[in-house]
Motif scaffolding. Structure first.
Motif, PDB file in Angstrom:
ATOM      1  N   PHE A   1       0.781  -1.336  -0.028  1.00 19.90           N
ATOM      2  CA  PHE A   1      -0.140   0.131  -0.091  1.00 19.90           C
ATOM      3  C   PHE A   1       0.947   1.080   0.161  1.00 19.90           C
ATOM      4  N   GLY A   2       0.254   2.103  -0.799  1.00 16.64           N
ATOM      5  CA  GLY A   2       1.279   3.519  -0.934  1.00 16.64           C
ATOM      6  C   GLY A   2       1.876   3.641  -2.237  1.00 16.64           C
ATOM      7  N   ILE A   3       2.175   2.682  -2.954  1.00 17.11           N
ATOM      8  CA  ILE A   3       2.580   2.436  -4.264  1.00 17.11           C
ATOM      9  C   ILE A   3       1.544   2.738  -5.407  1.00 17.11           C
ATOM     10  N   SER A   4       1.458   3.576  -6.112  1.00 22.83           N
ATOM     11  CA  SER A   4       0.672   3.879  -7.025  1.00 22.83           C
ATOM     12  C   SER A   4       1.152   3.395  -8.434  1.00 22.83           C
ATOM     13  N   GLY A   5       2.324   3.153  -8.545  1.00 24.18           N
ATOM     14  CA  GLY A   5       2.983   2.556  -9.896  1.00 24.18           C
ATOM     15  C   GLY A   5       4.356   2.205  -9.554  1.00 24.18           C
ATOM     16  N   ILE A   6       4.667   1.180 -10.344  1.00 22.36           N
ATOM     17  CA  ILE A   6       5.997   0.505 -10.383  1.00 22.36           C
ATOM     18  C   ILE A   6       6.711   0.694 -11.718  1.00 22.36           C
ATOM     19  N   CYS A   7       7.767   1.199 -11.866  1.00 25.37           N
ATOM     20  CA  CYS A   7       8.276   1.419 -13.332  1.00 25.37           C
ATOM     21  C   CYS A   7       9.735   0.369 -13.180  1.00 25.37           C
ATOM     22  N   PRO A   8       9.749  -0.518 -14.006  1.00 22.79           N
ATOM     23  CA  PRO A   8      10.816  -1.362 -14.025  1.00 22.79           C
ATOM     24  C   PRO A   8      12.058  -0.515 -14.961  1.00 22.79           C
ATOM     25  N   VAL A   9      13.264  -0.382 -14.305  1.00 20.90           N
ATOM     26  CA  VAL A   9      14.225   0.242 -14.990  1.00 20.90           C
ATOM     27  C   VAL A   9      15.265  -0.205 -15.230  1.00 20.90           C
ATOM     28  N   VAL A  10      15.787   0.094 -16.365  1.00 19.10           N
ATOM     29  CA  VAL A  10      17.109  -0.259 -17.210  1.00 19.10           C
ATOM     30  C   VAL A  10      18.012   0.694 -16.643  1.00 19.10           C
ATOM     31  N   TYR A  11      19.121   0.439 -15.974  1.00 18.88           N
ATOM     32  CA  TYR A  11      20.272   1.522 -16.104  1.00 18.88           C
ATOM     33  C   TYR A  11      21.584   1.127 -16.652  1.00 18.88           C
ATOM     34  N   VAL A  12      22.142   2.116 -17.093  1.00 15.25           N
ATOM     35  CA  VAL A  12      23.335   1.813 -17.687  1.00 15.25           C
ATOM     36  C   VAL A  12      24.354   2.984 -17.264  1.00 15.25           C
ATOM     37  N   GLU A  13      25.698   2.531 -17.510  1.00 16.96           N
ATOM     38  CA  GLU A  13      26.603   3.805 -17.258  1.00 16.96           C
ATOM     39  C   GLU A  13      26.740   4.644 -18.225  1.00 16.96           C
ATOM     40  N   ASP A  14      27.251   6.008 -17.685  1.00 16.74           N
ATOM     41  CA  ASP A  14      27.402   6.917 -18.322  1.00 16.74           C
ATOM     42  C   ASP A  14      28.574   6.895 -19.132  1.00 16.74           C
ATOM     43  N   GLU A  15      28.387   6.529 -20.280  1.00 19.78           N
ATOM     44  CA  GLU A  15      29.584   6.357 -21.478  1.00 19.78           C
ATOM     45  C   GLU A  15      29.311   7.059 -22.608  1.00 19.78           C
ATOM     46  N   GLY A  16      28.896   8.208 -22.515  1.00 20.88           N
ATOM     47  CA  GLY A  16      28.733   9.193 -23.662  1.00 20.88           C
ATOM     48  C   GLY A  16      27.263   9.068 -24.268  1.00 20.88           C
ATOM     49  N   PHE A  17      27.146  10.201 -25.106  1.00 24.01           N
ATOM     50  CA  PHE A  17      25.371  10.259 -25.434  1.00 24.01           C
ATOM     51  C   PHE A  17      25.248   9.165 -26.569  1.00 24.01           C
ATOM     52  N   ASP A  18      26.031   9.145 -27.493  1.00 26.87           N
ATOM     53  CA  ASP A  18      25.989   8.187 -28.617  1.00 26.87           C
ATOM     54  C   ASP A  18      25.701   6.912 -27.992  1.00 26.87           C
ATOM     55  N   LYS A  19      26.466   6.301 -27.136  1.00 23.38           N
ATOM     56  CA  LYS A  19      26.493   5.162 -26.341  1.00 23.38           C
ATOM     57  C   LYS A  19      24.983   4.885 -25.917  1.00 23.38           C
ATOM     58  N   LEU A  20      24.601   6.114 -25.235  1.00 25.55           N
ATOM     59  CA  LEU A  20      23.261   6.038 -24.520  1.00 25.55           C
ATOM     60  C   LEU A  20      22.152   6.032 -25.760  1.00 25.55           C
ATOM     61  N   CYS A  21      22.345   6.600 -26.916  1.00 33.10           N
ATOM     62  CA  CYS A  21      21.292   6.286 -27.773  1.00 33.10           C
ATOM     63  C   CYS A  21      21.263   4.954 -27.969  1.00 33.10           C
ATOM     64  N   LEU A  22      22.377   4.422 -28.436  1.00 33.41           N
ATOM     65  CA  LEU A  22      22.215   2.738 -28.726  1.00 33.41           C
ATOM     66  C   LEU A  22      21.689   2.077 -27.692  1.00 33.41           C
ATOM     67  N   ASP A  23      22.014   2.474 -26.524  1.00 30.37           N
ATOM     68  CA  ASP A  23      21.318   1.608 -25.304  1.00 30.37           C
ATOM     69  C   ASP A  23      19.642   1.809 -25.416  1.00 30.37           C
ATOM     70  N   VAL A  24      19.275   2.952 -25.505  1.00 34.16           N
ATOM     71  CA  VAL A  24      18.009   3.247 -25.596  1.00 34.16           C
ATOM     72  C   VAL A  24      17.346   2.411 -26.770  1.00 34.16           C
ATOM     73  N   ILE A  25      18.013   2.544 -28.050  1.00 34.35           N
ATOM     74  CA  ILE A  25      17.429   1.881 -29.121  1.00 34.35           C
ATOM     75  C   ILE A  25      17.189   0.284 -28.715  1.00 34.35           C
ATOM     76  N   ALA A  26      18.231  -0.062 -28.078  1.00 34.84           N
ATOM     77  CA  ALA A  26      18.013  -1.592 -27.673  1.00 34.84           C
ATOM     78  C   ALA A  26      17.000  -2.009 -26.559  1.00 34.84           C
ATOM     79  N   TYR A  27      16.877  -1.055 -25.749  1.00 35.38           N
ATOM     80  CA  TYR A  27      15.655  -0.964 -25.056  1.00 35.38           C
ATOM     81  C   TYR A  27      14.476  -1.178 -25.508  1.00 35.38           C
ATOM     82  N   LEU A  28      14.274  -0.120 -26.471  1.00 35.72           N
ATOM     83  CA  LEU A  28      12.919  -0.304 -27.267  1.00 35.72           C
ATOM     84  C   LEU A  28      12.590  -1.479 -27.839  1.00 35.72           C
ATOM     85  N   ASP A  29      13.856  -1.851 -28.472  1.00 36.16           N
ATOM     86  CA  ASP A  29      13.407  -3.314 -29.132  1.00 36.16           C
ATOM     87  C   ASP A  29      13.249  -4.197 -28.012  1.00 36.16           C
TER      88      ASP A  29
END
Ligand code: ATP
Ligand code: MG
Length: 402
Positions: free
Chosen positions: A71-99
């Protein structure tokens, strides 16, 4: 793939000092709920948010099922976290996440970046724009919709970078422990476990009391109530269940009072005893599964007659519910199957063919005078010989006569 959960909660009315109490209680309840799960977790509060980080492998289904009971939880968001290895790498990670999360790419989306760490080289607006572009390039069938996207893709720049877009609904309500404690009159029926659930959902911790009448009621009837307490404890945390032997009191009322008033008088004694135990255990109210008009002992007149013996407030969360509505909740919280097991209840023994539906309080009081010789002694003995069973999902611990 998922390594953490962002816990969302309704913040209405949770300001200032209350906010900390609320968050601490919620974090404590989450820790308790996850204790029984496979894997190790770290529950932490960071900048006004609660996160559950998985420190080891864990079972996604089991963990989310547990969290959905807090009780008290209204929503649970499953999270993927990645290391900060630059923006281009982040974009690749996000694209893989969406897939991974959305095999079907015929969807609209919106990127929503948030920087908790301000030294990140791009600001939120720029992240939104550049990331959106990278996604469109990778998946030409996806489109941006900033007003009503199918996918709201959250990118949170912290020490690590959190990616999430899905929300599993929580049960809502307030964390147990933020609202004091109440004593639930728990029978083996459908209603009282639901009543307990509903009060606990408002943040109230529960103790419970059950009246049995051996040998007229069986061990199995008692076990059924323990099982119900265990199921409800999945939402509330451990429930201290006080088990009272009501046989002698019941027989004495049967001997001394008109039979059509038996149920009402019996229920008045249940309330009196429940209140005594409630006061001894710092409960601030009683809870029952009553609903107006459901049975003869639940007419307005009868409720008035049972209510008048108590000083503590009596909470009846089901008061305006139809049976069908109560059944729906009991199915949802998984008490229904246990509740309908056909074991006898002490209320149903000795019931009159035609119980009074409009008890006259003055008459009831006068008939109770017939009991004065011995009833105090019987009540003392019933309370003095009570059993205490601590009910949790994983088991029970019997503490006799504490
Ligand atoms: P339930 O489905 O909860 O048993 P009910 O429809 O059978 O309710 P009653 O038997 O009139 O209704 O009981 C009304 C309420 O009184 C119950 O919801 C419960 O809170 C309390 N109660 C009844 N019997 C007992 C008992 N043996 N021990 C503890 N509480 C009881
Ligand atoms: Mg009942």
């Amino acid at each position: 793939m998922f390594k953490a959960f962002l816990i969302k909660y309704a913040e209405i009315g949770v300001k200032g000092k209350n906010r900390y109490l609320f968050e601490d209680a919620l974090a404590a309840q989450i820790k308790y709920a996850l204790k029984k799960c496979e894997g190790e977790f770290l529950v932490h509060k960071t900048q006004g948010r609660i996160y559950v980080d998985a420190l080891t492998e864990f079972d996604f289904e089991e963990t989310t099922a547990r969290l959905q009971k807090v009780f008290g939880i209204s929503g649970i968001c499953p999270v993927v976290y990645v290391e900060d290895e630059g923006f281009d790498k982040l974009c690749l990670d996000v694209i893989a996440y969406l897939d991974n999360v959305y095999p079907d790419k015929n969807k609209t989306f919106k990127v929503q970046a948030r920087r908790a760490r301000k030294n990140y080289p791009k600001d939120s607006m720029t992240i939104n724009r550049d990331m959106g572009e990278a996604i469109l390039n990778a998946y030409p069938s996806m489109h941006v919709d900033v007003h009503n996207p199918d996918i709201l893709l959250n990118i949170e720049i912290r020490e690590k970078i959190y990616i999430y877009s899905e929300t599993i609904p929580g049960p809502g309500g307030m964390p147990v422990g933020t609202g004091g404690k109440a004593m639930l009159l728990l029978s083996g029926g459908i209603d009282s476990p639901v009543a307990g659930y509903m009060i606990a959902k408002r943040g109230v911790k529960l103790d419970a009391v059950y009246f049995h009448a051996p040998p007229y009621t069986s061990e199995r009837a008692k076990q059924k109530v323990i099982d119900l307490a265990r199921i409800v404890s999945g939402y509330t945390g451990p429930i201290y269940l006080h088990i009272i032997n009501f046989t002698d009191i019941q027989l004495y009322i049967y001997e001394k009072c008109p039979h059509e008033e038996l149920t009402i008088i019996m229920r008045r004694y249940m309330m009196r005893i429940a209140e005594r135990i409630a006061k001894e255990t710092d409960c601030l109210g009683l809870v029952t599964g009553e609903s107006i008009g459901q049975v003869a002992s639940q007419t307005m007149h009868s409720l008035m007659a049972t209510n008048e013996v108590c000083e503590l407030p009596v909470y009846r969360p089901l008061i305006g519910f139809d049976k069908q509505e109560i059944v729906q909740v009991s199915e949802k919280i998984e008490t229904y199957e246990t509740s309908i097991l056909p074991y006898e209840d002490c209320c149903t023994i000795f019931v009159a063919k035609h119980p009074v539906t409009k008890p006259n309080i003055k008459v009831i009081r006068r008939h109770e005078e017939n009991l004065w010789d011995k009833i105090e002694e019987l009540v003392e003995e019933a309370i003095g010989t009570k059993e205490l069973v601590v009910c949790t999902e994983s088991g029970t611990e019997v503490k006799k006569n504490t």
